[in-house]
Design an enzyme around this catalytic site. Structure first.
Site, mmCIF file in Angstrom:
data_model
loop_
_atom_site.group_PDB
_atom_site.id
_atom_site.type_symbol
_atom_site.label_atom_id
_atom_site.label_comp_id
_atom_site.label_asym_id
_atom_site.label_seq_id
_atom_site.Cartn_x
_atom_site.Cartn_y
_atom_site.Cartn_z
ATOM 1 N N SER A 170 0.849 -1.187 0.000
ATOM 2 C CA SER A 170 0.000 0.000 0.000
ATOM 3 C C SER A 170 0.885 1.238 0.000
ATOM 4 C CB SER A 170 -0.861 -0.017 1.266
ATOM 5 O OG SER A 170 -1.481 1.223 1.464
ATOM 6 N N TYR B 108 -2.392 -0.678 10.566
ATOM 7 C CA TYR B 108 -2.367 -0.985 9.131
ATOM 8 C C TYR B 108 -1.016 -0.577 8.545
ATOM 9 C CZ TYR B 108 -3.905 -1.164 4.234
ATOM 10 O OH TYR B 108 -4.024 -1.460 2.889
HETATM 11 N N1 LIG Z 1 -8.697 -0.923 -1.374
HETATM 12 C C1 LIG Z 1 -7.732 -0.088 -1.024
HETATM 13 O O1 LIG Z 1 -7.955 1.125 -0.844
HETATM 14 C C2 LIG Z 1 -6.327 -0.606 -0.896
HETATM 15 C C3 LIG Z 1 -5.270 0.318 -1.002
HETATM 16 C C4 LIG Z 1 -3.972 -0.142 -0.861
HETATM 17 C C5 LIG Z 1 -3.744 -1.479 -0.602
HETATM 18 N N2 LIG Z 1 -4.788 -2.347 -0.487
HETATM 19 C C6 LIG Z 1 -4.490 -3.753 -0.193
HETATM 20 O O2 LIG Z 1 -5.027 -4.554 -1.225
HETATM 21 C C7 LIG Z 1 -5.312 -5.860 -0.706
HETATM 22 C C8 LIG Z 1 -6.720 -6.270 -1.130
HETATM 23 O O3 LIG Z 1 -7.654 -5.404 -0.513
HETATM 24 P P1 LIG Z 1 -9.090 -5.111 -1.144
HETATM 25 O O4 LIG Z 1 -9.166 -3.675 -1.360
HETATM 26 O O5 LIG Z 1 -9.354 -6.053 -2.253
HETATM 27 O O6 LIG Z 1 -10.000 -5.466 0.119
HETATM 28 P P2 LIG Z 1 -11.326 -6.349 0.237
HETATM 29 O O7 LIG Z 1 -12.202 -6.121 -0.945
HETATM 30 O O8 LIG Z 1 -11.862 -6.083 1.584
HETATM 31 O O9 LIG Z 1 -10.774 -7.846 0.157
HETATM 32 C C9 LIG Z 1 -10.004 -8.389 1.200
HETATM 33 C C10 LIG Z 1 -9.771 -9.850 0.903
HETATM 34 O O10 LIG Z 1 -8.980 -10.409 1.957
HETATM 35 C C11 LIG Z 1 -9.564 -11.644 2.334
HETATM 36 N N3 LIG Z 1 -9.294 -11.976 3.724
HETATM 37 C C12 LIG Z 1 -9.394 -11.155 4.805
HETATM 38 N N4 LIG Z 1 -9.115 -11.845 5.919
HETATM 39 C C13 LIG Z 1 -8.847 -13.117 5.530
HETATM 40 C C14 LIG Z 1 -8.503 -14.289 6.243
HETATM 41 N N5 LIG Z 1 -8.367 -14.313 7.587
HETATM 42 N N6 LIG Z 1 -8.292 -15.436 5.533
HETATM 43 C C15 LIG Z 1 -8.444 -15.431 4.187
HETATM 44 N N7 LIG Z 1 -8.759 -14.348 3.471
HETATM 45 C C16 LIG Z 1 -8.962 -13.202 4.137
HETATM 46 C C17 LIG Z 1 -11.056 -11.439 2.113
HETATM 47 O O11 LIG Z 1 -11.660 -12.705 1.971
HETATM 48 P P3 LIG Z 1 -13.092 -13.108 2.640
HETATM 49 O O12 LIG Z 1 -13.905 -11.847 2.662
HETATM 50 O O13 LIG Z 1 -13.611 -14.161 1.733
HETATM 51 O O14 LIG Z 1 -12.741 -13.564 3.969
HETATM 52 C C18 LIG Z 1 -11.058 -10.666 0.815
HETATM 53 O O15 LIG Z 1 -10.962 -11.558 -0.265
HETATM 54 C C19 LIG Z 1 -5.138 -5.763 0.810
HETATM 55 O O16 LIG Z 1 -3.890 -6.312 1.155
HETATM 56 C C20 LIG Z 1 -5.153 -4.268 1.071
HETATM 57 O O17 LIG Z 1 -4.442 -3.930 2.218
HETATM 58 C C21 LIG Z 1 -6.075 -1.939 -0.646
#
Ligand SMILES: NC(=O)c1ccc[n+]([C@@H]2O[C@H](COP(=O)([O-])OP(=O)(O)OC[C@H]3O[C@@H](n4cnc5c(N)ncnc54)[C@H](OP(=O)(O)O)[C@@H]3O)[C@@H](O)[C@H]2O)c1
Length: 269
Positions: free
Chosen positions: A138, A151
């Site tokens: 991130s 975070y």
């Molecule tokens: N969106 C942003 O603004 C942003 C910005 C920078 C970086 N990121 C990074 O991008 C990555 C993806 O985030 P996203 O935006 O796609 O978020 P998201 O839509 O909330 O998805 C998060 C994913 O993580 C999985 N997950 C969470 N806890 C878990 C666990 N204990 N075991 C297995 N799976 C788990 C969830 O699966 P289930 O729901 O099926 O459990 C879901 O598939 C993350 O690492 C986040 O920090 C996001």
């Protein structure tokens, strides 16, 4: 040598989430075969059914030993060539009010799980002849942003972990990559975060843009890839002259706190 997507078997964690799903769609479209991981079986099944090609689901909580064992067992069968660590959670709000149990879960999800999966899959990736590990970090892995203490700690650590492996495995068949999205429109961001980003004028990308960036990064073989301007510039300035970024963010503190401090209060009440 150009990456042969149709020869890749890619394990994607967080495939039931916004960015993971977009990465899955992109890589399946390029001909890769996928192992889709997350906890939500319904979402993973719907995704699998909508993708072209043949894929596998490994539904598991990767913060548990049992969940990791399940994913690794599937990997012994499918022999992945690529690991994309995208699963992640966020905690926002006043640090003093952040429940310790939630901080521990965050670190287990964002840091310990990718470290454990990388270690356990490394022998399989090495056997593949050419292997790839992409850790989704991130902008907040380079900039300590107020009201995101846990975070930021997890993403700074993930960046350090990746950097260490980029160097340690430089002469090995496995390549390591750190991909840093800025704010992206997915469920990880609560309404409060979306409102804060609007108030601060922060851009939010689509998850598809992040998936395109991952492919561009791997095809260009760039170890580190930061998405978005001015975020990538701030990340660099923060590394050299953090006091400048201190001043810029402290000026924005009242706005950040207006949106984010109420979140932990709500959680505690
Ligand atoms: N969106 C942003 O603004 C942003 C910005 C920078 C970086 N990121 C990074 O991008 C990555 C993806 O985030 P996203 O935006 O796609 O978020 P998201 O839509 O909330 O998805 C998060 C994913 O993580 C999985 N997950 C969470 N806890 C878990 C666990 N204990 N075991 C297995 N799976 C788990 C969830 O699966 P289930 O729901 O099926 O459990 C879901 O598939 C993350 O690492 C986040 O920090 C996001």
């Amino acid at each position: 040598m150009a990456i042969q997507w149709q020869n890749q078997v890619c394990l994607i964690t967080g495939a039931s989430g916004g960015i993971g799903e977009a990465i899955a769609r992109k890589l399946a479209g390029l001909g890769a075969s996928l192992i889709l991981t997350g906890r939500n079986a319904d979402k993973l099944t719907a995704l699998l059914e909508s993708l072209p090609g043949r894929h596998t689901i490994a539904c598991a909580d990767i913060t548990t030993q049992e969940g990791l064992d399940k994913v690794v067992a599937v990997c012994h069968e499918r022999q992945p060539t690529m690991l994309v660590n995208s699963a992640g959670i966020s905690e926002i709000g006043d640090f003093k009010n952040m429940p310790m149990a939630r901080i521990e879960t965050l670190l287990a999800t964002n840091l310990t799980a990718p470290i454990a999966l990388t270690q356990r899959l490394l022998p399989i990736l090495q056997r593949a002849g050419k292997g790839y590990v992409v850790n989704v970090g991130s902008t907040f892995g380079s900039i300590g942003f107020p009201c995101h203490a846990a975070y930021c700690a997890s993403k700074f650590a993930l960046r350090g972990f990746t950097e260490s492996l980029i160097r340690e495995y430089a002469n090995s068949p496995v390549n390591f990559y750190y991909l840093a999205p800025r704010a992206t429109k997915t469920a990880i961001n609560s309404d409060a975060v979306v409102s804060m980003n609007q108030a601060l004028g922060n851009q939010m990308d689509s998850p598809e843009l992040v998936a395109d960036a991952l492919v561009a990064q791997l095809e260009a073989n760039k170890s580190r890839w930061f998405i978005g301007f001015p975020e990538k510039l701030f990340a660099r300035i923060n590394g050299v002259l953090p006091e400048i970024v201190d001043r810029a963010l402290i000026k924005k503190l009242p706005t950040i706190k207006r949106f984010l401090t109420s979140v932990t209060k709500e959680k505690l009440s």
